[in-house]
Design a protein around this motif. Structure first.
Motif, short mmCIF file in Angstrom:
data_model
loop_
_atom_site.label_atom_id
_atom_site.label_comp_id
_atom_site.label_asym_id
_atom_site.label_seq_id
_atom_site.Cartn_x
_atom_site.Cartn_y
_atom_site.Cartn_z
N MET A 1 -21.12 70.38 -69.61
CA MET A 1 -20.72 70.85 -68.29
C MET A 1 -21.63 72.00 -67.91
O MET A 1 -21.82 72.93 -68.67
N ASP A 2 -22.21 71.96 -66.72
CA ASP A 2 -23.09 73.05 -66.35
C ASP A 2 -22.26 74.29 -66.01
O ASP A 2 -21.08 74.22 -65.74
N ASP A 3 -22.94 75.43 -66.09
CA ASP A 3 -22.25 76.72 -65.94
C ASP A 3 -21.56 76.85 -64.59
O ASP A 3 -20.52 77.47 -64.48
N GLN A 4 -22.14 76.26 -63.55
CA GLN A 4 -21.55 76.38 -62.23
C GLN A 4 -20.21 75.66 -62.13
O GLN A 4 -19.29 76.12 -61.47
N LYS A 5 -20.06 74.54 -62.81
CA LYS A 5 -18.80 73.81 -62.80
C LYS A 5 -17.77 74.45 -63.72
O LYS A 5 -16.59 74.36 -63.48
N LYS A 6 -18.23 75.09 -64.79
CA LYS A 6 -17.33 75.67 -65.77
C LYS A 6 -16.69 76.96 -65.26
O LYS A 6 -15.55 77.25 -65.56
N HIS A 7 -17.41 77.75 -64.52
CA HIS A 7 -16.93 79.05 -64.05
C HIS A 7 -16.79 79.06 -62.54
O HIS A 7 -17.56 78.43 -61.84
N GLN A 8 -15.79 79.77 -62.07
CA GLN A 8 -15.65 80.01 -60.65
C GLN A 8 -15.82 81.49 -60.43
O GLN A 8 -15.09 82.29 -61.00
N ASN A 9 -16.76 81.88 -59.61
CA ASN A 9 -16.96 83.29 -59.34
C ASN A 9 -16.01 83.70 -58.22
O ASN A 9 -16.08 83.17 -57.13
N ILE A 10 -15.15 84.64 -58.52
CA ILE A 10 -14.11 85.04 -57.59
C ILE A 10 -14.54 86.27 -56.78
O ILE A 10 -13.89 86.67 -55.86
N ASN A 11 -15.65 86.89 -57.16
CA ASN A 11 -16.08 88.10 -56.46
C ASN A 11 -16.39 87.76 -55.01
O ASN A 11 -16.95 86.73 -54.70
N GLY A 12 -16.02 88.63 -54.14
CA GLY A 12 -16.28 88.42 -52.72
C GLY A 12 -15.34 89.29 -51.91
O GLY A 12 -14.71 90.20 -52.43
N PRO A 13 -15.21 88.99 -50.62
CA PRO A 13 -14.34 89.82 -49.79
C PRO A 13 -12.89 89.71 -50.25
O PRO A 13 -12.51 88.78 -50.93
N GLY A 14 -12.11 90.68 -49.86
CA GLY A 14 -10.69 90.71 -50.22
C GLY A 14 -9.93 89.50 -49.73
O GLY A 14 -10.50 88.58 -49.13
N ALA A 15 -8.65 89.50 -49.94
CA ALA A 15 -7.79 88.38 -49.58
C ALA A 15 -7.91 88.06 -48.09
O ALA A 15 -8.00 88.94 -47.26
N THR A 16 -7.92 86.77 -47.82
CA THR A 16 -7.92 86.28 -46.44
C THR A 16 -6.86 85.20 -46.36
O THR A 16 -6.36 84.75 -47.39
N PRO A 17 -6.50 84.77 -45.17
CA PRO A 17 -5.51 83.69 -45.09
C PRO A 17 -5.96 82.42 -45.81
O PRO A 17 -5.15 81.56 -46.11
N TYR A 78 4.10 86.01 -61.12
CA TYR A 78 3.37 86.98 -60.33
C TYR A 78 2.24 86.31 -59.57
O TYR A 78 1.63 85.34 -60.05
N LEU A 79 1.96 86.81 -58.39
CA LEU A 79 0.75 86.47 -57.66
C LEU A 79 -0.33 87.39 -58.20
O LEU A 79 -0.10 88.61 -58.29
N VAL A 80 -1.45 86.84 -58.60
CA VAL A 80 -2.50 87.64 -59.20
C VAL A 80 -3.84 87.37 -58.53
O VAL A 80 -4.07 86.30 -57.98
N GLU A 81 -4.69 88.36 -58.63
CA GLU A 81 -6.04 88.27 -58.09
C GLU A 81 -7.01 88.51 -59.23
O GLU A 81 -6.98 89.57 -59.87
N PRO A 82 -7.87 87.54 -59.55
CA PRO A 82 -8.86 87.75 -60.60
C PRO A 82 -9.84 88.85 -60.20
O PRO A 82 -10.16 89.00 -59.03
N THR A 83 -10.31 89.61 -61.18
CA THR A 83 -11.31 90.64 -60.91
C THR A 83 -12.70 90.18 -61.33
O THR A 83 -13.66 90.93 -61.15
N GLY A 84 -12.80 88.97 -61.87
CA GLY A 84 -14.08 88.42 -62.31
C GLY A 84 -14.00 86.91 -62.34
O GLY A 84 -13.10 86.30 -61.78
N VAL A 108 -11.65 86.44 -69.29
CA VAL A 108 -11.65 87.63 -70.12
C VAL A 108 -11.57 88.87 -69.24
O VAL A 108 -11.39 89.98 -69.73
N GLU A 109 -11.69 88.68 -67.94
CA GLU A 109 -11.61 89.77 -66.96
C GLU A 109 -10.16 89.93 -66.51
O GLU A 109 -9.42 88.95 -66.41
N PRO A 110 -9.73 91.15 -66.19
CA PRO A 110 -8.33 91.37 -65.79
C PRO A 110 -7.93 90.64 -64.51
O PRO A 110 -8.78 90.29 -63.69
#
Length: 148
Positions: A1-17, A78-84, A108-110
């Protein structure tokens, strides 16, 4: 599995609808703003020091997480937001459920607690009992979580 499919990068602007909603089922009593982090005893398997923390994009999987967690506390979601970055949970992806229909992930990120789901429907007691018995049998056979 390539790295792009294995990981989802959550970094970006805050919550939106349109932001992805993630849930974390547990018996831990947490507050909004708390971080869920690696390094504490796992709720599952051998209850080892957890190398990963888990979240899901489905309420049903979070309910299972709360119902199957060790401890005597109240079941909570709980509703949670990944930090990584998050990646597919290998216990529930492709090996058992191709395509990750439970939308279960680990990191592994909070995760930051941003809310709590206070009204939800438990699985039938007999179904929970059957699942706990199944997990106990797997444990007796030495088959435990890949994620401890």
């Amino acid at each position: 599995m390539d790295d792009q499919k294995k990981h989802q990068n959550i970094n970006g602007p805050g919550a939106t609808p349109f932001a992805q909603t993630y849930f974390h089922g547990t018996k831990a009593d947490l507050k909004i703003g708390d971080l869920i982090e690696v390094g504490y005893n796992s709720n599952y398997g051998q209850q080892n020091n957890a190398k990963y923390i888990f979240l899901t994009a489905t309420l049903d999987a979070a309910i299972w997480g709360a119902e199957l967690a060790f401890g005597e506390g109240r079941e909570r979601i709980y509703l949670v937001e990944p930090t990584g970055a998050v990646e597919n949970d290998p216990d529930l992806t492709d090996k058992r459920f191709p395509g990750n229909p439970t939308q279960s992930f680990r990191s592994v990120e909070p995760f930051k607690v941003i809310g709590e789901v206070t009204v939800w429907q438990s699985h039938p007691a007999e179904q929970v009992k059957t699942m706990k018995e199944h997990l106990a049998k797997l444990k007796e056979q030495g088959i435990d979580s890949l994620n401890d």
